[in-house]
Motif scaffolding. Sequence first.
Motif, mmCIF file in Angstrom:
data_model
loop_
_atom_site.group_PDB
_atom_site.id
_atom_site.type_symbol
_atom_site.label_atom_id
_atom_site.label_comp_id
_atom_site.label_asym_id
_atom_site.label_seq_id
_atom_site.Cartn_x
_atom_site.Cartn_y
_atom_site.Cartn_z
ATOM 1 N N PRO A 60 0.785 -1.287 -0.056
ATOM 2 C CA PRO A 60 -0.035 0.079 -0.010
ATOM 3 C C PRO A 60 0.730 1.261 0.158
ATOM 4 C CG PRO A 60 -1.033 -1.644 1.497
ATOM 5 C CD PRO A 60 0.572 -1.998 1.001
ATOM 6 N N SER A 61 1.912 1.084 0.686
ATOM 7 C CA SER A 61 2.942 2.577 0.630
ATOM 8 C C SER A 61 3.565 2.827 -0.765
ATOM 9 C CB SER A 61 3.953 2.097 1.876
ATOM 10 O OG SER A 61 3.492 1.838 3.051
ATOM 11 N N MET A 62 3.835 1.630 -1.214
ATOM 12 C CA MET A 62 4.364 1.834 -2.494
ATOM 13 C C MET A 62 3.273 2.173 -3.662
ATOM 14 S SD MET A 62 7.963 1.157 -2.385
ATOM 15 C CE MET A 62 8.223 0.998 -4.413
ATOM 16 N N ALA A 63 2.216 1.636 -3.482
ATOM 17 C CA ALA A 63 1.177 2.101 -4.368
ATOM 18 C C ALA A 63 0.708 3.713 -4.248
ATOM 19 C CB ALA A 63 0.072 1.314 -4.362
ATOM 20 N N TRP A 64 0.839 3.826 -3.075
ATOM 21 C CA TRP A 64 0.583 5.452 -2.718
ATOM 22 C C TRP A 64 1.614 6.279 -3.267
ATOM 23 C CZ3 TRP A 64 2.867 9.073 0.557
ATOM 24 C CH2 TRP A 64 2.085 10.320 0.775
ATOM 25 N N LEU A 65 2.823 5.842 -2.931
ATOM 26 C CA LEU A 65 3.754 6.635 -3.467
ATOM 27 C C LEU A 65 3.739 7.210 -4.891
ATOM 28 C CD1 LEU A 65 6.574 8.225 -2.973
ATOM 29 C CD2 LEU A 65 7.721 6.060 -3.044
ATOM 30 N N ILE A 66 3.575 6.052 -5.635
ATOM 31 C CA ILE A 66 3.578 5.943 -7.239
ATOM 32 C C ILE A 66 2.371 6.588 -7.647
ATOM 33 C CG2 ILE A 66 3.142 4.445 -9.415
ATOM 34 C CD1 ILE A 66 4.594 2.097 -7.755
ATOM 35 N N SER A 67 1.246 6.337 -6.848
ATOM 36 C CA SER A 67 0.099 7.576 -7.326
ATOM 37 C C SER A 67 0.338 8.871 -7.106
ATOM 38 C CB SER A 67 -1.064 6.933 -6.533
ATOM 39 O OG SER A 67 -1.211 7.247 -5.137
ATOM 40 N N VAL A 68 1.085 9.289 -6.207
ATOM 41 C CA VAL A 68 1.338 10.611 -5.915
ATOM 42 C C VAL A 68 2.526 11.256 -7.199
ATOM 43 C CG1 VAL A 68 2.845 12.158 -4.380
ATOM 44 C CG2 VAL A 68 1.170 10.447 -3.364
ATOM 45 N N GLN A 69 3.238 10.159 -7.420
ATOM 46 C CA GLN A 69 4.038 10.684 -8.649
ATOM 47 C C GLN A 69 3.226 10.658 -9.783
ATOM 48 O OE1 GLN A 69 5.813 7.396 -10.385
ATOM 49 N NE2 GLN A 69 7.514 8.312 -11.237
ATOM 50 N N ARG A 70 2.458 9.896 -9.935
ATOM 51 C CA ARG A 70 1.397 10.043 -11.345
ATOM 52 C C ARG A 70 0.676 11.339 -11.264
ATOM 53 N NH1 ARG A 70 3.444 7.347 -15.030
ATOM 54 N NH2 ARG A 70 1.420 7.246 -15.960
ATOM 55 N N ARG A 71 0.130 11.681 -10.315
ATOM 56 C CA ARG A 71 -0.810 12.975 -9.955
ATOM 57 C C ARG A 71 0.205 14.173 -10.242
ATOM 58 N NH1 ARG A 71 -3.053 10.378 -5.617
ATOM 59 N NH2 ARG A 71 -1.906 11.642 -4.134
#
Length: 337
Positions: free
Chosen positions: A317-328
Amino acid sequence: MDLAQIVLIVMWAGVTLYALLAGADFGAGAWDLLAGRSREGMPRREFIERAIGPVWEANHVWLIFVLVVLWTGFSGVFAAVMSTLYIPLTLAALGIIARGTAFAFRKAARKLWQQRLFGGAFALSSVLTPYFFGAVAGGIASGRVPPGLARGSIFTSWLNPTSALGGVLAVLVCVYLAGAYLCGDATQGGRPDLAEWFRVRALAAAAVIGVVALGGIAILWWDARPLYEGLTHRALPVLLASVVFGAASLVLLWYRLYSLVRAAAMLGVITILWGWPLAQYPVMLPPALTYRQAAAEMSVLAATIIVIAVGVLLIVPSMAWLISVQRRGLRGGEPPP
């Protein structure tokens, strides 16, 4: 399916995630090297920094995960690999350190010569590090790492034709994977000019991969016959799937369907990675050491699986959240906060 198989599959899933995520970061460093002269290449380098900035070091968590699982679940294999292949592994570790240090200091540098120095170190280590990892894989796959402490040659175990093939392919795959990612990122970030620049060169990289892969067939036949036999028999369906996914990603890239290119390129890399263990299954260290012989006791494997399950609940979940922040951040055209 026994516990040793479960641990082995989970460990290889970690290798796959490291290749897909950190491999693309290494490839982005190679694109930084090819971006052009200082003034001309500045927009490309700035975009590469924005694209990988939030996650570039976090991806190494998967490398640590793989090493810990290998050490815990298959300690004999860990000992043999680390004692025989310690030179390329040390060089890869130094490359990771140099890459991270140079990436951080280049942002803080104010003078052009400093930016060139740190930029060169970042780009060069981004190329050499995956090469050494590929050389390690080639040494293991070709049967040059016997069981036991330092039983293999510390030089010819990674300075051989199969290791050279593995290193070159690792670099090229990282370059193509990063190119496929950056095309989509540039389009989402409102930079179609950069997307086109990456697209043309990613197509060229794919052509080089095809030539090297074709030549690699002869190398494996001559230098690693058991691996060749496994790839052309048991693992042949997976190998053909990698060809199909690779060709599909090229067609999609040609027609600028970047959202689908990313998925096809990832599937191509996944099938390549899983073709190797399938080709030599159940052997972990060719020619004869199987995963059952190398596995730890059942109590250790059971505890390892429990710890992995807890860790996955925290890390994924932490990695998924980090990648989603990057994509945004990329879609918004500004670096994520």
